[in-house]
Design a protein around this motif. Structure first.
Motif, mmCIF file in Angstrom:
data_model
loop_
_atom_site.group_PDB
_atom_site.id
_atom_site.type_symbol
_atom_site.label_atom_id
_atom_site.label_comp_id
_atom_site.label_asym_id
_atom_site.label_seq_id
_atom_site.Cartn_x
_atom_site.Cartn_y
_atom_site.Cartn_z
ATOM 1 N N LYS A 1 36.983 46.491 35.754
ATOM 2 C CA LYS A 1 38.082 45.680 35.528
ATOM 3 C C LYS A 1 37.785 44.284 36.520
ATOM 4 O O LYS A 1 37.607 43.043 36.067
ATOM 5 C CB LYS A 1 39.033 46.016 35.538
ATOM 6 C CG LYS A 1 40.371 45.042 34.968
ATOM 7 C CD LYS A 1 41.641 45.740 35.034
ATOM 8 C CE LYS A 1 42.651 45.021 34.269
ATOM 9 N NZ LYS A 1 43.485 44.299 35.352
ATOM 10 N N ARG A 2 37.915 44.551 37.582
ATOM 11 C CA ARG A 2 38.174 43.615 38.824
ATOM 12 C C ARG A 2 36.646 42.779 38.827
ATOM 13 O O ARG A 2 36.304 41.551 39.006
ATOM 14 C CB ARG A 2 38.251 44.233 40.249
ATOM 15 C CG ARG A 2 39.827 44.374 40.103
ATOM 16 C CD ARG A 2 40.180 45.538 41.182
ATOM 17 N NE ARG A 2 39.991 44.850 42.376
ATOM 18 C CZ ARG A 2 40.149 45.810 43.498
ATOM 19 N NH1 ARG A 2 40.083 47.308 43.375
ATOM 20 N NH2 ARG A 2 39.861 45.437 44.861
ATOM 21 N N MET A 3 35.448 43.696 38.864
ATOM 22 C CA MET A 3 34.203 42.848 38.763
ATOM 23 C C MET A 3 33.906 41.892 37.697
ATOM 24 O O MET A 3 33.568 40.913 37.778
ATOM 25 C CB MET A 3 33.269 43.975 38.957
ATOM 26 C CG MET A 3 31.876 43.291 39.098
ATOM 27 S SD MET A 3 30.530 44.609 39.719
ATOM 28 C CE MET A 3 30.662 45.341 41.305
ATOM 29 N N GLY A 4 34.440 42.642 36.348
ATOM 30 C CA GLY A 4 34.185 41.788 35.167
ATOM 31 C C GLY A 4 34.939 40.360 35.200
ATOM 32 O O GLY A 4 34.504 39.193 34.977
ATOM 33 N N GLU A 5 36.128 40.361 35.923
ATOM 34 C CA GLU A 5 37.157 39.158 36.060
ATOM 35 C C GLU A 5 36.333 38.073 37.074
ATOM 36 O O GLU A 5 36.149 37.092 36.872
ATOM 37 C CB GLU A 5 38.235 39.421 36.647
ATOM 38 C CG GLU A 5 39.248 39.883 35.530
ATOM 39 C CD GLU A 5 40.589 40.615 36.178
ATOM 40 O OE1 GLU A 5 40.721 40.588 37.445
ATOM 41 O OE2 GLU A 5 41.329 41.186 35.344
#
Lengths: 371, 465
Positions: free
Chosen positions: B152-156
């Protein structure tokens, strides 16, 4: 109070003994910058030639070898914090070292305790643990050597012990800072010493394989460390008071203990030299590497010859040893207890130092010639 | 010619050749997969792992069984994200929602994606991404939570990068932006792995309390790659060097590659190396917290490759012209030698020495580089204090050797003179005995005392010899 961090506790009234010396001046400037409302008394054996005037600074003369002189000064100025930075320069006799560093410190301690000074910060020296062999990543657990290296370090060690033993006396908290390799603008020993090598055109020689690491301390960082130490101790004075429990690890508390202060950036000895020399256009320094053992033999010979001719030897065993062995420290205690970090890095400090040294010592045309 | 160079390299580095052969033919991996017990989907996942990763597959496959599948799937998930982000043919209005929702995709059975360009090398992974999702669902909840959170955080973070210009030849603006970018693409991986290791009991829980350490693990690898890939990225019209650094040396970023700028480019490079080296001691500190050999190898091997690469690129003008790489033999040697923290520290010291040997006062970062090298050495000294070299300080040994040598010369000279002059040396018995003391190793030896009297009787001066 709770919002102020212990190492930012304001200092209201400080006395700096040795206040016109190299370190004393730096402490004065640091106090003006970080504790603008502090009343400062800069006391020295002689009154300074050029006094920077500032409403907060008072100049005084004091002879710490005379108990009445220092007692009168402390009674008159009533400081809460005393920085004892006075120490004779190297190269004087054993007698003067002991007179100032041992007797003088005892007088300062007595006068301060009697006058109700809250905090005494004594400027010791990293040399107190030096016994002639390498100092590899040493911390405060290393005891004084059984045989002191020389009279100067011996007297500093006794002075340090005198100051630290006074911890808790009449509520006064004491600590000792042990700086290593102090340099900065106005320094007359370290950086100018390296510059002399350029003058003598001897930069091509490197003694040893340059794997030995060395610690240096930029003067302003050391001054800041003094202020942090005073603030932390003032905070302790207001809260818990002196640490009396002897079982507490001496690396966990500051009062009554010493700590090493450096830039926290040990560097390979000859790299430091080369970094200075490149400011004078010497980029190929150290092209001739003399192994340490050979150099030591040659130095022995040189000393012998100089002795026969009755001259001051230029190349000595001490120099070989000094430039070929490790001499660096683990300053985690200062980082943890003081929140100390060198504000001025080694390279920035060197740059500032050379700016001053170049104009004072080396004429420009000589720089060109060497380059 | 390249072949000849390779032959020359291994002729002069036989140990590397040996390491290469050993690695290939003689080594027993720590752990094996057992494909018979694996589902068809998991087998497919491992196939993808070997297809998509050159360097990571072998170390992942050797992880202990508890960690192997979670780490492999974690890798594939990140690879999937990366494949979408990297593909410039996907329009942003398709790309950004996928990146942002990738953690939800992991919970969507049967999700696949065939929108990648046919040239994208890992497109097949996304075409059959449903196998990864199937296997992901079988993981323990603790592992799933970690992988989902990191995705999730890397995607963001990636979505944010995509909103920027597609072609960028200015680098990232500041060092802070550079660190931030590296955190999203690599520091997060360090965090995720640590959060997988700790519940499995293969790492010290204290590592989770020191984010700086696991972030440094990722940043060190990423920064080394960014430095080394200058030319490759320039060809792709991408750049990651922070302007705050390269701006000090050249006007325009591509100028770093021009031959006339070689000197300043090397200084820029050493500042980049300096910036990366800052993470060196943190990485060693992190490695000290690992408890399982396979996990240790998995983490340490990329780090030693990184320091070796850093030593290779440091003040190396070739880096600006082509893709420089450490030789395969050297890589094998590193993988063989990584062993434990002590040997890893030795490897670090070895490359620090190489970096120092190339450091020159001509470079404006000379002292800073030297300080940073010393910092890592001091850290190593703190955990493994070196034994003092000798009882006597080297200087005294030298003086002693010198003194002994001079004494021998003096004695030889005296006898030689006596011989030349033809002088008769008459030694009194007392003097002779003193002299004997020096040449006889042990005065209690009976043979020497027995031999002494006859020698004593015909003690001629050397003149008679």
């Amino acid at each position: 109070m709770s919002t102020v961090r212990p190492n930012e506790t304001p200092i209201s009234n400080a006395l700096i003994i040795g206040g016109c010396g190299f370190l004393g001046t730096a402490i004065t400037h640091a106090l003006l910058a970080k504790h603008p409302s502090c009343k400062i008394t800069a006391a020295d054996i002689r009154s300074p030639s050029a006094k920077p005037s500032h409403p907060n600074i008072t100049y005084a003369t004091v002879d710490i070898t005379d108990i009445s002189s220092i007692t009168a000064l402390v009674a008159q100025t009533r400081p809460t914090v005393v920085f004892h930075t006075a120490s004779p320069v190297h190269g004087l006799g054993r007698e003067i070292y002991f007179k100032v560093n041992v007797d003088g410190t005892r007088n300062v301690v007595d006068a301060c305790a009697a006058a109700g000074v809250k905090v005494l910060v004594y400027t010791s020296s990293a040399g107190v643990v030096y016994d002639g062999s390498a100092l590899v990543n040493v911390d405060e657990r290393l005891p004084f050597p059984a045989i002191p290296y020389d009279a100067y370090n011996e007297s500093k060690a006794i002075g340090e012990t005198t100051a630290l033993d006074a911890n808790g006396r009449d509520g006064m908290l004491t600590t000792a800072l042990r700086p290593a390799g102090i340099f900065g603008p106005g320094d007359r020993q370290l950086v100018p010493g390296f510059i002399t090598v350029v003058k003598n055109n001897q930069t091509r020689f490197q003694l040893g394989d340059n794997t030995n690491m060395f610690d240096f301390t930029y003067i302003d960082n050391l001054a800041v460390a003094h202020l942090l130490a005073a603030s932390v101790l003032l905070h302790q004075h207001a809260t818990t008071g002196a640490t009396v429990d002897e079982s507490v690890d001496q690396r966990r508390h500051m009062d009554g203990t010493a700590m090493f202060i450096t830039n926290g950036q040990p560097v390979y000895f000859w790299d430091f030299a080369k970094a200075i020399w490149c400011h004078y256009g010497v980029y190929n320094a150290g092209s001739v590497v003399l192994p340490a053992t050979l150099a030591y033999g040659v130095a022995t010979l040189a000393e012998g010859v100089s002795w026969l001719l009755g001259r001051e030897p230029g190349f000595t065993r001490f120099r070989v040893k000094f430039s070929c062995s490790h001499r660096y420290f683990d300053i985690r205690k200062a980082k943890e207890l003081l929140g100390y970090e060198a504000e001025i890095s080694l390279s920035e400090g060197l740059r500032r130092c050379i700016e001053v040294c170049s104009t004072n010592i080396l004429p420009v045309n000589l720089c060109m010639k060497v380059g | 010619m390249a072949k000849l160079g390779t032959i020359w390299h291994y002729a002069t580095h036989p140990y590397q050749l040996r390491a290469m052969l050993h690695w290939k033919y003689l080594r027993d991996p720590l752990h094996f997969r057992n494909p018979d017990k694996e589902s068809a989907e998991l087998k497919k996942c491992y196939e993808f792992l070997e297809l998509t990763s050159r360097s990571f597959a072998s170390v992942i496959l050797e992880l202990q069984p508890e960690m192997r599948t979670p780490v492999a799937l974690f890798y594939l998930v990140l690879r999937g994200l990366d494949t979408i982000e990297d593909d410039m043919t996907i329009p942003n209005d398709v790309k950004i929602p996928i990146l942002q929702d990738f953690h939800k995709i992991l919970e969507t059975p049967g999700w696949t994606f065939d929108g990648n360009a046919p040239t994208e090398k890992d497109r097949q992974l996304l075409v059959e991404f449903d196998v990864v999702i199937t296997e992901f669902a079988k993981l323990k909840d603790v592992y799933k939570d970690v992988i989902r959170d990191i995705a999730k955080r890397m995607g963001e973070g990636m979505a944010e990068t995509c909103r920027g210009p597609a072609e960028n030849l200015d680098g990232l603006p500041t060092i802070k932006d550079y660190d931030r970018y590296c955190f999203y693409v690599a520091g997060l991986v360090g965090e995720g792995l640590t959060r997988l290791f700790v519940p499995a009991g293969v790492a010290n829980p204290g590592l989770l309390k020191r984010p700086q350490l696991y972030i440094s693990m990722g940043l060190f690898l990423q920064k080394v790659n960014i430095i080394r890939d200058f030319r490759e990225d320039l060809v792709d019209k991408r750049s990651f060097y922070p302007r705050e650094i390269w701006g000090k040396y050249v006007e325009k970023y591509p100028d770093l590659g021009l031959p006339e700028n070689e000197e300043v480019a090397l200084e820029c490079q050493s500042e980049m190396v300096l910036n990366a080296l800052d993470h060196g001691d943190d990485c060693l500190y992190y490695l000290a917290g690992l408890k399982d050999q396979s996990v240790y190898n998995f983490c340490a091997i990329p780090q030693v490759m990184a320091i070796a690469t850093l030593a290779l690129v440091f003040r190396n003008p070739d880096m600006y012209q082509r893709n420089v790489k450490i030789p395969k033999g050297e890589a094998c040697e590193l993988m063989m030698d990584v062993g434990n923290l002590r040997t890893t520290c030795e490897i670090f010291k070895k490359y620090i020495k190489i970096i120092r040997s190339k450091n020159t006062p001509k470079d404006r970062n000379f002292l800073e580089v030297s300080v940073k090298c010393a910092k890592i050495e001091q850290f190593i000294e703190g955990i493994y204090p070196a034994k003092p070299k000798s009882v006597l300080p080297s200087g005294w040994t030298g003086a002693l050797v010198f003194f002994v040598f001079m004494s021998f010369m003096l004695v030889n000279f005296a006898f030689l003179t006596a011989y030349v002059v033809g002088m008769k040396v008459n030694m009194s018995p007392d003097v002779w005995q003193t002299w004997q003391f020096f040449i006889m190793p042990n005065e209690t030896t009976t043979t020497t005392t027995a031999a002494a009297p006859p020698l004593l009787t015909n003690t001629p001066g050397h003149g008679e010899l």
